[in-house]
Scaffold this motif. Structure first.
Motif, PDB file in Angstrom:
ATOM      1  N   SER A   7      77.104  68.575  33.949  1.00  9.85           N
ATOM      2  CA  SER A   7      75.745  68.113  33.686  1.00  9.85           C
ATOM      3  C   SER A   7      75.240  67.307  34.865  1.00  9.85           C
ATOM      4  CB  SER A   7      75.718  67.257  32.410  1.00  9.85           C
ATOM      5  OG  SER A   7      76.506  66.090  32.573  1.00  9.85           O
ATOM      6  N   ALA A   8      73.921  67.128  34.923  1.00 16.91           N
ATOM      7  CA  ALA A   8      73.330  66.343  36.008  1.00 16.91           C
ATOM      8  C   ALA A   8      73.841  64.909  35.994  1.00 16.91           C
ATOM      9  CB  ALA A   8      71.798  66.370  35.889  1.00 16.91           C
ATOM     10  N   LYS A   9      74.051  64.374  34.816  1.00 12.17           N
ATOM     11  CA  LYS A   9      74.541  62.996  34.690  1.00 12.17           C
ATOM     12  C   LYS A   9      75.912  62.833  35.324  1.00 12.17           C
ATOM     13  CE  LYS A   9      73.881  61.204  30.694  1.00 12.17           C
ATOM     14  NZ  LYS A   9      74.009  60.870  29.251  1.00 12.17           N
ATOM     15  N   ARG A  10      76.786  63.822  35.147  1.00  7.04           N
ATOM     16  CA  ARG A  10      78.151  63.724  35.674  1.00  7.04           C
ATOM     17  C   ARG A  10      78.202  63.880  37.179  1.00  7.04           C
ATOM     18  NH1 ARG A  10      81.688  67.239  31.245  1.00  7.04           N
ATOM     19  NH2 ARG A  10      81.266  65.871  29.446  1.00  7.04           N
ATOM     20  N   THR A  14      68.770  66.345  41.787  1.00  5.54           N
ATOM     21  CA  THR A  14      67.470  65.845  41.347  1.00  5.54           C
ATOM     22  C   THR A  14      66.375  66.912  41.470  1.00  5.54           C
ATOM     23  OG1 THR A  14      67.126  64.864  43.551  1.00  5.54           O
ATOM     24  CG2 THR A  14      67.974  63.434  41.806  1.00  5.54           C
ATOM     25  N   LYS A  15      66.462  67.758  42.485  1.00  8.27           N
ATOM     26  CA  LYS A  15      65.485  68.850  42.611  1.00  8.27           C
ATOM     27  C   LYS A  15      65.578  69.791  41.412  1.00  8.27           C
ATOM     28  CE  LYS A  15      65.477  68.912  47.667  1.00  8.27           C
ATOM     29  NZ  LYS A  15      65.875  69.678  48.881  1.00  8.27           N
ATOM     30  N   LYS A  16      66.808  70.159  41.066  1.00  7.67           N
ATOM     31  CA  LYS A  16      67.000  71.057  39.931  1.00  7.67           C
ATOM     32  C   LYS A  16      66.594  70.382  38.629  1.00  7.67           C
ATOM     33  CE  LYS A  16      70.585  73.590  37.432  1.00  7.67           C
ATOM     34  NZ  LYS A  16      72.025  73.946  37.369  1.00  7.67           N
ATOM     35  N   ALA A  17      66.967  69.106  38.463  1.00  5.51           N
ATOM     36  CA  ALA A  17      66.651  68.388  37.229  1.00  5.51           C
ATOM     37  C   ALA A  17      65.153  68.225  37.050  1.00  5.51           C
ATOM     38  CB  ALA A  17      67.333  67.023  37.232  1.00  5.51           C
ATOM     39  N   LEU A  60      69.558  59.744  31.187  1.00  3.74           N
ATOM     40  CA  LEU A  60      68.758  60.902  31.567  1.00  3.74           C
ATOM     41  C   LEU A  60      69.165  62.118  30.739  1.00  3.74           C
ATOM     42  CD1 LEU A  60      66.589  61.715  33.692  1.00  3.74           C
ATOM     43  CD2 LEU A  60      68.468  62.528  35.110  1.00  3.74           C
ATOM     44  N   LYS A  61      68.187  62.794  30.204  1.00  2.00           N
ATOM     45  CA  LYS A  61      68.414  64.011  29.431  1.00  2.00           C
ATOM     46  C   LYS A  61      67.700  65.156  30.113  1.00  2.00           C
ATOM     47  CE  LYS A  61      68.962  61.723  24.939  1.00  2.00           C
ATOM     48  NZ  LYS A  61      68.477  61.643  23.531  1.00  2.00           N
ATOM     49  N   ALA A  82      58.987  64.382  34.810  1.00  2.00           N
ATOM     50  CA  ALA A  82      60.028  64.359  35.839  1.00  2.00           C
ATOM     51  C   ALA A  82      60.119  63.022  36.558  1.00  2.00           C
ATOM     52  CB  ALA A  82      59.772  65.473  36.857  1.00  2.00           C
ATOM     53  N   LEU A  83      59.336  62.032  36.173  1.00  2.00           N
ATOM     54  CA  LEU A  83      59.330  60.752  36.878  1.00  2.00           C
ATOM     55  C   LEU A  83      60.674  60.008  36.831  1.00  2.00           C
ATOM     56  CD1 LEU A  83      55.781  59.242  36.217  1.00  2.00           C
ATOM     57  CD2 LEU A  83      56.674  60.346  38.273  1.00  2.00           C
ATOM     58  N   PRO A  84      61.421  60.040  35.715  1.00  2.00           N
ATOM     59  CA  PRO A  84      62.723  59.348  35.737  1.00  2.00           C
ATOM     60  C   PRO A  84      63.663  59.844  36.816  1.00  2.00           C
ATOM     61  CG  PRO A  84      62.074  59.803  33.483  1.00  2.00           C
ATOM     62  CD  PRO A  84      61.091  60.525  34.355  1.00  2.00           C
ATOM     63  N   VAL A  85      63.750  61.153  36.978  1.00  2.00           N
ATOM     64  CA  VAL A  85      64.635  61.691  38.015  1.00  2.00           C
ATOM     65  C   VAL A  85      64.042  61.457  39.403  1.00  2.00           C
ATOM     66  CG1 VAL A  85      63.704  64.043  38.039  1.00  2.00           C
ATOM     67  CG2 VAL A  85      66.090  63.655  38.607  1.00  2.00           C
TER      68      VAL A  85
END
Length: 201
Positions: free
Chosen positions: A127-130, A173-176, A37-38, A68-71
């Protein structure tokens, strides 16, 4: 009683390892998506006008934010897992003879605020990933704890940990979803992310 018989039949049908299988089915694909995810802000268009004129006619992009579908997939699987665990924890606790099953939901209620705050703060610092990957791994650990726990302490611990991981994931996920969407689609991105929660359970 009849309710106990139904719960035992349900538990026997789904199996005692269903929470583990649910964790594997829901958490592993989400972890893979999170690893790739980026979450980057889209570059603004140089010639974009200050006010965008609404397009006439039906356009799926006006209601569903595709970037935004991946998140949103992570949100959907996480919400589905919570719904499944809430059902299984009741049936499996009755089958094991645990009386104080409400401790799972009580601990979840007490710690969900902690998870939301921690997810928001860590989402800003890291980051969102972490944040997503450890949270999804913790989801899987909680499901295994529910599958193997035979005491109220284990069930309560699983509820507390699950609240922290679930609320942390949902906050990120909301923020991403909003960041990944173009400025004119941020409202649609947030609504899409909330919609998949309703669909999940």
């Amino acid at each position: 009683t009849r309710s106990r018989t139904v719960c035992r039949r349900t538990t026997g049908t789904v199996g005692r390892c269903s929470p583990r299988r649910s964790a594997a089915a829901a958490s592993i694909p989400c972890i893979i998506v999170a690893l790739f995810l980026k979450v980057n802000k889209p570059e603004p268009k140089a010639d974009a006008p200050e006010k965008t004129v609404a397009k006439k006619g039906f356009n799926i992009n006006n209601y569903i934010c595709l970037p935004a579908l991946p998140v949103c997939l992570i949100t959907f699987c996480t919400a589905s897992l919570l719904f499944a665990c809430s059902l299984l924890v009741v049936t499996m606790s009755i089958e094991r003879g645990l009386v104080n099953i409400a401790i799972f939901f009580s601990m979840y209620t007490l710690f969900k605020t902690v998870g939301g705050i921690a997810g928001g703060v860590l989402g800003d610092l890291l980051s969102a990933k972490r944040v997503l990957v450890p949270g999804l791994l913790l989801n899987a650990v909680c499901c295994v704890l529910l599958a193997t726990g035979h005491t109220e302490i284990a069930i309560g611990t699983a509820g507390a940990l699950y609240a922290i991981s679930y609320q942390g994931i949902m906050t990120v996920t909301k923020k991403a979803a909003a960041i990944m969407a173009p400025p004119e689609q941020r409202g649609a991105a947030i609504s899409t992310n909330m919609l998949v929660i309703d669909i999940a359970g």
